[in-house]
Design an enzyme around this catalytic site. Structure first.
Site, mmCIF file in Angstrom:
data_model
loop_
_atom_site.group_PDB
_atom_site.id
_atom_site.type_symbol
_atom_site.label_atom_id
_atom_site.label_comp_id
_atom_site.label_asym_id
_atom_site.label_seq_id
_atom_site.Cartn_x
_atom_site.Cartn_y
_atom_site.Cartn_z
ATOM 1 N N ASP A 29 -5.174 2.604 -4.043
ATOM 2 C CA ASP A 29 -4.522 2.135 -2.715
ATOM 3 C C ASP A 29 -5.707 1.223 -2.382
ATOM 4 O O ASP A 29 -7.117 1.646 -2.158
ATOM 5 C CB ASP A 29 -4.414 3.213 -1.828
ATOM 6 C CG ASP A 29 -3.807 2.779 -0.684
ATOM 7 O OD1 ASP A 29 -2.744 2.510 -0.467
ATOM 8 O OD2 ASP A 29 -4.521 2.623 0.533
ATOM 9 N N ASN A 45 -3.936 -8.526 6.053
ATOM 10 C CA ASN A 45 -2.539 -9.203 6.819
ATOM 11 C C ASN A 45 -2.815 -9.528 8.294
ATOM 12 O O ASN A 45 -2.614 -10.718 8.776
ATOM 13 C CB ASN A 45 -1.404 -8.162 6.566
ATOM 14 C CG ASN A 45 -0.865 -8.150 5.264
ATOM 15 O OD1 ASN A 45 -1.270 -9.044 4.478
ATOM 16 N ND2 ASN A 45 -0.528 -7.005 4.853
ATOM 17 N N HIS A 64 0.123 -12.745 6.380
ATOM 18 C CA HIS A 64 0.662 -12.149 5.055
ATOM 19 C C HIS A 64 0.735 -12.821 3.759
ATOM 20 O O HIS A 64 0.619 -12.234 2.686
ATOM 21 C CB HIS A 64 2.283 -11.549 5.466
ATOM 22 C CG HIS A 64 2.410 -10.612 6.446
ATOM 23 N ND1 HIS A 64 2.188 -10.543 7.764
ATOM 24 C CD2 HIS A 64 2.579 -9.245 6.208
ATOM 25 C CE1 HIS A 64 2.097 -9.573 8.449
ATOM 26 N NE2 HIS A 64 2.708 -8.603 7.635
ATOM 27 N N ASP A 71 -0.708 -11.481 0.379
ATOM 28 C CA ASP A 71 0.009 -11.735 -0.962
ATOM 29 C C ASP A 71 -1.082 -12.243 -1.830
ATOM 30 O O ASP A 71 -0.844 -11.940 -3.276
ATOM 31 C CB ASP A 71 1.195 -12.539 -0.824
ATOM 32 C CG ASP A 71 2.305 -11.758 -0.063
ATOM 33 O OD1 ASP A 71 2.123 -10.654 0.221
ATOM 34 O OD2 ASP A 71 3.228 -12.799 0.270
ATOM 35 N N GLU A 78 0.482 -1.615 -0.849
ATOM 36 C CA GLU A 78 -0.824 -1.967 -1.407
ATOM 37 C C GLU A 78 -1.100 -0.885 -2.361
ATOM 38 O O GLU A 78 -2.276 -0.746 -2.692
ATOM 39 C CB GLU A 78 -1.771 -2.116 -0.496
ATOM 40 C CG GLU A 78 -2.336 -0.841 0.490
ATOM 41 C CD GLU A 78 -1.441 -0.719 1.859
ATOM 42 O OE1 GLU A 78 -1.610 -0.189 2.639
ATOM 43 O OE2 GLU A 78 -0.231 -1.419 1.695
#
Length: 420
Positions: A277, A285, A290, A294, A320
């Site tokens: 994680d 973000n 965002h 990505d 994530e």
């Protein structure tokens, strides 16, 4: 790369021109050219019938792309002298460029090189078969006289595939930096099975052309069915791939993980599950947007695949979170040590990432990334995938509670872990 391109293309032009110049000026040459035109016409009809399918296939293809035009190009190699066989390839692939490759956005230089590789493969196969090879098969009176000719056809098929794929592999290796390897450069075994099937249809088409030309039309229906079957397989592969990261989807990863566990039980190996994680990913973000997030996910995905073996499936589990299956480990403490070392290697690699992102205000670099990892291994942590994932998830949150950027193994929160 430029040297390879020009060398292959100049060799192709020279061999086709030389082959045509060597043809006798008699009726046989005229018949061969007429037959080549007919074969190209069949290739055009085939492409027109399958244009929509082929455009989708080219868009969804990954590293390698196998079209089904080998039916006609290999038939030309079996039926005609080398120079005329080269003309068949050029005719079929010129139409393919106009109707399939160009609308799909493929580079013209790539198509020219691909056409050259197929021309050279066809010339090589035509040289192997020689003028009487296929005629011997068509007119064979018994098994004794047929077996040598069949062996010659199989050799021609092997030469056709090897010449074509070696040249394609060389180009891909030079342009992508990947090793000259069958799996990574030449495609999957399914691709080679497909190529073999089209070559077999090419043999049947050539035999039909010799004995009863109208029967060659019967090749088209199974060829179109094969197109659709291959498209379905490619769409399934695309559906199993996460669009943002290129990793396996959660469902696809579970399927491969179950198969990996089954292999481990058969071979009596241990298998480890890693759940990872990204720490504080929400802040990425929130601070950069965002789209930048990505880019970070994609960079982390590339790092994960680079740090494990090709046989170890890597998936995006959601948001994530990522999952990795490590197969073929020894049982006991040695396996736990190896699994922990792999998790540590991943953690350090992510910690060292610096992701460059283009923003409206200019490019920026996102660094200071970290990942928490939970590890579970068959044996004391469980045997089923569900048990291993529960234990790995528990270990992951133990790593989070301990301050993040850590690796934790098994059920014990207090078990030694690592941090930067």
């Amino acid at each position: 790369m430029v040297l390879v391109l020009f060398t292959v293309e100049l060799l192709t032009v020279g061999l086709v021109a030389g082959g045509l110049a060597a043809l006798p000026a008699d009726r046989s040459t005229g018949l061969a050219l007429l037959g080549a035109i007919g074969l190209v016409a069949l290739g055009v009809v085939h492409t027109e019938l399958a244009t929509g399918i082929e455009r989708v296939r080219r868009r969804v293809a990954h590293a390698s792309y196998f079209d089904l035009s080998s039916v006609w190009t290999f038939a030309g190699a079996l039926l005609f002298p080398p120079g005329v066989a080269g003309l068949v390839v050029i005719g079929v692939y010129s139409h393919l460029w106009w109707r399939v490759w160009r609308p799909a956005g493929a580079g013209f230089y790539r198509h020219v090189y691909t056409t050259s590789t197929v021309v050279l493969a066809a010339i090589a196969a035509s040289t192997v078969v020689a003028p009487d090879g296929l005629a011997t098969v068509a007119g064979a009176g018994g098994p004794g006289s047929m077996l040598p000719a069949v062996g010659l056809l199989l050799l021609a098929m092997a030469v056709y595939v090897v010449v074509n794929q070696v040249l394609v592999a060389l180009a891909l290796a030079l342009t992508t930096g990947r090793r000259f390897a069958l799996r990574g450069v030449l495609g999957e075994w399914d691709d080679h099975i497909l190529e073999g099937a089209t070559l077999c249809l090419g043999v049947l088409a050539a035999l039909a052309a010799l004995r009863q030309p109208l029967l060659i039309l019967l090749v088209l229906p199974p060829l179109l069915v094969l197109h659709r079957a291959v498209l379905i397989r490619q769409l399934e592969e695309r559906a199993n791939t996460d669009a943002k990261t290129g990793l396996l989807t959660a469902a696809a990863w579970r399927g491969q993980a179950h198969r990996g566990l089954a292999r481990g039980r058969r071979h009596r190996d241990a298998v480890a599950v890693l759940i990872l994680d990204l720490d504080h990913f929400k802040s990425v973000n929130d601070c950069y947007g965002h789209l930048a997030g990505d880019e970070v996910l994609t960079a982390v995905a590339r790092t994960l695949t680079a740090q494990v073996r090709e046989v170890d499936p890597v998936g995006r589990f959601g948001g994530e979170e990522f999952v990795v299956l490590l197969a073929g480990l020894p049982h006991g403490q040695e396996g736990r040590t190896l699994a922990h070392a792999a998790a540590e290697r991943i953690r350090r690699a992510v910690r060292g990432l610096a992701v460059r992102v283009d923003q409206p205000g200019g490019p920026l670099t996102i660094a200071d990334l970290s990942v928490s990892v939970g590890v579970a291994i068959t044996g004391q942590d469980g045997e089923s995938l569900e048990e291993l994932m529960q234990v790995a998830d528990y270990a992951l949150y133990a790593a989070k509670r301990a301050g993040r950027n850590r690796v934790r193994l098994g059920r014990s929160e207090g078990e030694p872990g690592s941090e930067a």
